[in-house]
Structure formats: structure tokens, C-alpha cells
Design a protein around this motif. Structure first.
Motif, PDB file in Angstrom:
ATOM      1  N   ARG A   1      86.920  14.421  77.386  1.00 47.09           N
ATOM      2  CA  ARG A   1      85.791  13.629  77.875  1.00 47.09           C
ATOM      3  C   ARG A   1      84.473  14.403  77.763  1.00 47.09           C
ATOM      4  O   ARG A   1      83.530  14.176  78.523  1.00 47.09           O
ATOM      5  CB  ARG A   1      86.026  13.226  79.345  1.00 47.09           C
ATOM      6  CG  ARG A   1      87.136  12.198  79.549  1.00 47.09           C
ATOM      7  CD  ARG A   1      86.736  10.851  78.967  1.00 47.09           C
ATOM      8  NE  ARG A   1      87.667   9.803  79.298  1.00 47.09           N
ATOM      9  CZ  ARG A   1      88.642   9.371  78.497  1.00 47.09           C
ATOM     10  NH1 ARG A   1      88.808   9.949  77.303  1.00 47.09           N
ATOM     11  NH2 ARG A   1      89.436   8.392  78.862  1.00 47.09           N
TER      12      ARG A   1
ATOM     13  N   GLU B   1      86.081   8.596  86.757  1.00 42.50           N
ATOM     14  CA  GLU B   1      87.488   8.648  86.313  1.00 42.50           C
ATOM     15  C   GLU B   1      88.290   9.610  87.171  1.00 42.50           C
ATOM     16  O   GLU B   1      89.419   9.305  87.581  1.00 42.50           O
ATOM     17  CB  GLU B   1      87.566   9.069  84.836  1.00 42.50           C
ATOM     18  CG  GLU B   1      87.129   7.989  83.865  1.00 42.50           C
ATOM     19  CD  GLU B   1      87.508   8.322  82.428  1.00 42.50           C
ATOM     20  OE1 GLU B   1      88.706   8.192  82.104  1.00 42.50           O
ATOM     21  OE2 GLU B   1      86.624   8.708  81.648  1.00 42.50           O
TER      22      GLU B   1
ATOM     23  N   TRP C   1      95.115  11.610  81.772  1.00 41.68           N
ATOM     24  CA  TRP C   1      95.118  11.949  83.188  1.00 41.68           C
ATOM     25  C   TRP C   1      96.518  12.133  83.781  1.00 41.68           C
ATOM     26  O   TRP C   1      96.659  12.446  84.967  1.00 41.68           O
ATOM     27  CB  TRP C   1      94.360  10.886  83.979  1.00 41.68           C
ATOM     28  CG  TRP C   1      92.940  10.720  83.526  1.00 41.68           C
ATOM     29  CD1 TRP C   1      92.362   9.599  83.006  1.00 41.68           C
ATOM     30  CD2 TRP C   1      91.917  11.727  83.523  1.00 41.68           C
ATOM     31  NE1 TRP C   1      91.049   9.831  82.686  1.00 41.68           N
ATOM     32  CE2 TRP C   1      90.739  11.147  82.990  1.00 41.68           C
ATOM     33  CE3 TRP C   1      91.879  13.061  83.918  1.00 41.68           C
ATOM     34  CZ2 TRP C   1      89.566  11.848  82.837  1.00 41.68           C
ATOM     35  CZ3 TRP C   1      90.691  13.767  83.768  1.00 41.68           C
ATOM     36  CH2 TRP C   1      89.550  13.160  83.233  1.00 41.68           C
TER      37      TRP C   1
END
Length: 463
Positions: A32, A43, A60
Motif C-alpha cells: 500500500r 484499512e 491483511w
């Protein structure tokens, strides 16, 4: 930018002050980096609020795991007692390869092991080593070239077909096979494999997809090859609809190319971080299959194996089309792979680093060298070998030793005496660098039965 997110930002969000902060920052940096800071924090906050829904998320999932049940990182010590093992062809195996297996058998996760008669030392497991583990997969126990495999296609064409066709067959190999890091086919082929969810869900695989697409239908360097030869079928299977006799065949040896190499590199790094081991066995670091990284590697490994199979299919289809002939049957097998199999009544992960699956009734190919015969075999399901056999003749001399010991003149004479013509092929792949395949086969009569013998005639390797 996401790269500006700090550990203090994660603490403010409510993250526990442990390794989850490092995991979160690492994932932000890796995946990211180009996002705005605010979006990245949103997030991270979502993962923190409800980690369970992110457990299998490509980016994640590892952070969610750290919040729910962190992976325990601790120094692993070797056990004093080895797990049970068998060695086949002990007289033709170097001591270093044996000691590499002995070390692997002392891993806390080891259940059983075996060494095949073609064995020689390598990284992690020796080449020709087989190791069963409990709920753990060792990336270097699989190897760098994940899913490296043999594939043989037989044509319903008699041995006499090749007479007077030297130029034609050599030209087909030259035009329709590609080798090494840079050669690719001008006309690329699509494949259903590229639409698999793993290429979308696992960030590493997503980044490797374009390279995999370009390299489809190509072969690696080193001992990888594509060759025309004659297969003498002595015990053909009824479903092949071929009688005993001699036929034209194509035999190829290659693996998962850059895709597999990058998977091996990435997950070996993760395994070493999560599973510290004494220095002499650090390449045997494993991933617990119950962890995010373990499950992800398993998916990636299987995808790489399927990709290797697709490469061979593409090679054989191109050659068959150039010949203008139809393939009657293809026999193929992986090595450099791990399988879930039953060992002593429990499900284990069986690693075959340069070893052929040889469960009862399982077909496989055991090649010799560019001048020596290869064998089409059927496994006998020997428990002591963990249902395995050798994956070839095995090296007698290392690549460096072969280059210094043998001359081009000697290699050319060996090829001429065997009636074999070669495109490419370096001195480190000289036929003299390999063990006697017939002797190797004599050590595994209880592991496989021979259905046919393949004799190479026209060989292509990396130049």
C-alpha cells in the motif's frame, strides 16, 4: 502516502504493542506504498475492528492472524534422535548427502525419511532426499524449481520414422523450444491457469503473472532438456492402445521457471524469520501449515506445479503440431514438490526434493543423461522409500568439477558413440558427470518396475 504511516499511528488506532505493529507496517510498505495515509489507516482500522473477516485476505491475512493467534517465533533445536529412515544404493551416495538427510531427520517436525540412489548434496534437503513432516512444509525441502517434472509423449510412429530426418527433427527442436532466462516464444499462448484466483488473491503471484505468461512453454537452463528419442515399450498399459515395440517419443525436463523460483525465495525468507534454526540447517526452516504464510505457500506451490505441467503441455503441443502427428499418450510426473500423504497412519507432508513419486501403480519417468537411456516405470508402493524412487541418474561430479575434468573432445566422442546429436548443452552437463543409470536402477528394483526404455537421439538444451 502509506509509507509515512508509523508505529505511533498504529498504537493510536489501538494496535497492541507487539509484533503486529511490525507486520502492519511491513504490509503497508509492501502493498500500500502508493496509497494516501488516510486510506491506509482506514484499512488498518478495519482489520483491527474485525480481524476474523480478514483471516484469508491476501494482504491483511497475516496481520489478522497476528491479532487473533500470533505465530510463535522461537529458536528451534535439533533433536538428538533421528526419525526412522531408509537409504537405497548407499554405496553410490556421497557422505555429505547422507549427513544432510541425517540433519533433516532431527527436525522436531520430521516423521520419516528416505534417500534415493541418485542422491547427492544440495541446499536444505539433499537432491534425491524424501522427508515426511507433521503439519509443516519446508520451502527448501521442495526446492527452488517448484514442480520440476518429466513429461513423455509417445507417437504411434515406428522407430524407423526418424531415418533420414535428422535435419527436420533438429530444426523442430531449434524452432519450437526455448531455453534459459531470456528466450520466449514469439507467438504466446494463453492458458486457463492464468485465470485462477491465486493469481488475483495472493499479491506475490499477482506480481509474477506477466512473467509466467511470457515464459509459458519454455524450459530452464542447467540439466533441463527437450529431446526426440525411441521408446521401447516392453509392458504397455492396455489403455495406451499400443502393442509392445519401439516408437518415436518426445521427453522433456523442466519446471516452473521464474514463477517457482520467486515463490521459493519469498517463502524461504518468511520461513527463516518464523523458524530460526542452527546455522548448518537454516535452509530447512519450515512454515506451519496452520498459519497464514503456510497456507499461502501451499496454494502458491500447487499453482507453480500446475504451471510447470502447463509448460510441458505447451512444449509437446508445439512439437506435435510441427511434426503434423497426433500424440497417443503422455506420461508425466513431478519432483521438487510436497504432497499430503499418509505415513504410519497419520497425514504428513511428504517432500520429494529430486525424487519421483512411486506409489503402487503410479507411473513415472527416470531419465539417464543425454547419452544414457531413461526408464518408463510403474511404482511398487514401497513403504520404506515413502513411495518414492530416484528422479534420474544423479550427479557423480559437481558442475564445477565436470567443467575442469572433462573436455569438449571427450564429450563429442561420447555423443558420437551413442549416436546422439545435441543443440546446446554445456560441459557441466557432460554425460560423464552423471552416475551409471543402469547401476542406479539396479538399486531400486523393489521400488519400481520398468515398462519401457527410452533412448535419446536428438537433444536440445540451453546453449
Amino acid at each position: 502516502m502509506g509509507s509515512k504511516i508509523s508505529g505511533k499511528d498504529l498504537i493510536k488506532l489501538g494496535f497492541p504493542q507487539n509484533n503486529t505493529i511490525n507486520i502492519g507496517l511491513n504490509q503497508i510498505q509492501r502493498y500500500r506504498k502508493r496509497e494516501k495515509k488516510e486510506a491506509g489507516l482506514q484499512e488498518l482500522s478495519a482489520v483491527l475492528s474485525n480481524p476474523s473477516i480478514f483471516q484469508h485476505h491476501g494482504i491483511w491475512g497475516k496481520l489478522a492472524e497476528g491479532l487473533i493467534k500470533p505465530v510463535e517465533v522461537k529458536m528451534q533445536e535439533l533433536l538428538k534422535q533421528r526419525a526412522p529412515f531408509s537409504i537405497f544404493g548407499e554405496d553410490v551416495i556421497d557422505e555429505k548427502a547422507k549427513f544432510q538427510l541425517y540433519d533433516a531427520l532431527k527436525l522436531p517436525v520430521a516423521v520419516a525419511g528416505a534417500l534415493m540412489p541418485d542422491a547427492h548434496s544440495g541446499y536444505g534437503l539433499p537432491i534425491g532426499g524424501v522427508l515426511a513432516t507433521h503439519q509443516a512444509v519446508i520451502p527448501y525441502g521442495v526446492g527452488v524449481d517448484i514442480g520440476c517434472r518429466m513429461s513423455m509423449s509417445i507417437f504411434n510412429l515406428p522407430a524407423s520414422f526418424i531415418r533420414g530426418k535428422d535435419a527436420m527433427l533438429l530444426n523442430i527442436l531449434l524452432e519450437h523450444t526455448k531455453f534459459g532466462m531470456y528466450e520466449t516464444h514469439k507467438n504466446k499462448s494463453d492458458h486457463e491457469l492464468f485465470y485462477r484466483s491465486e493469481f488475483q488473491d495472493i499479491p506475490l503471484l499477482k506480481s509474477l503473472k506477466d512473467k509466467a505468461y511470457k515464459q509459458l512453454g519454455t524450459s530452464g537452463g542447467g540439466n533441463h532438456f527437450v529431446e526426440f528419442g525411441i521408446i521401447e515399450l516392453t509392458h504397455p498399459k492396455p489403455e495406451w492402445k499400443l502393442v509392445a515395440g519401439e516408437y518415436l517419443a518426445v521427453l522433456s525436463h523442466s519446471g516452473s521457471r521464474g514463477l517457482g523460483a520467486n515463490i521459493a525465495k519469498h517463502y524461504t525468507y518468511l520461513a527463516k524469520k518464523q523458524c530460526p534454526l542452527p546455522r548448518q540447517v537454516q535452509h530447512l526452516a519450515w512454515l506451519d501449515l496452520n498459519t497464514h504464510d503456510g497456507q499461502e505457500y501451499w496454494l502458491a506451490m500447487n499453482l507453480a506445479g500446475d504451471y510447470a505441467k502447463a509448460c510441458h503441455e505447451n512444449i509437446h503441443q508445439r512439437i506435435a503440431k510441427a511434426l503434423g502427428k497426433r500424440i497417443v499418450v503422455t506420461i508425466e510426473n513431478h519432483h521438487n514438490f510436497a504432497w499430503k500423504e499418509m505415513v504410519d497412519g497419520q497425514e504428513c507432508i511428504v517432500h520429494r526434493k529430486g525424487a519421483t513419486p512411486a506409489g503402487k501403480g503410479i507411473l513415472g519417468i527416470i531419465p539417464g543423461s543425454m547419452t544414457a537411456p531413461g526408464y518408463l516405470v510403474e511404482g511398487l508402493g514401497h513403504v520404506g522409500s515413502l513411495n518414492s524412487a530416484s528422479h534420474g541418474a544423479g550427479r557423480l561430479y559437481s558442475r564445477a568439477d565436470a567443467k575442469s575434468l572433462f573436455t569438449k573432445t571427450a564429450m563429442s566422442k561420447k555423443l558420437a558413440d551413442a549416436g546422439v546429436q545435441v543443440i546446446g548443452g554445456s560441459m557441466d552437463e557432460s554425460p560423464m558427470a552423471y552416475k551409471d543409470i543402469e547401476k542406479v536402477m539396479s538399486y531400486q528394483k523393489e521400488l519400481v518396475t520398468v515398462l519401457g526404455i527410452f533412448k535419446p537421439k536428438f537433444v536440445r538444451m540451453e546453449s
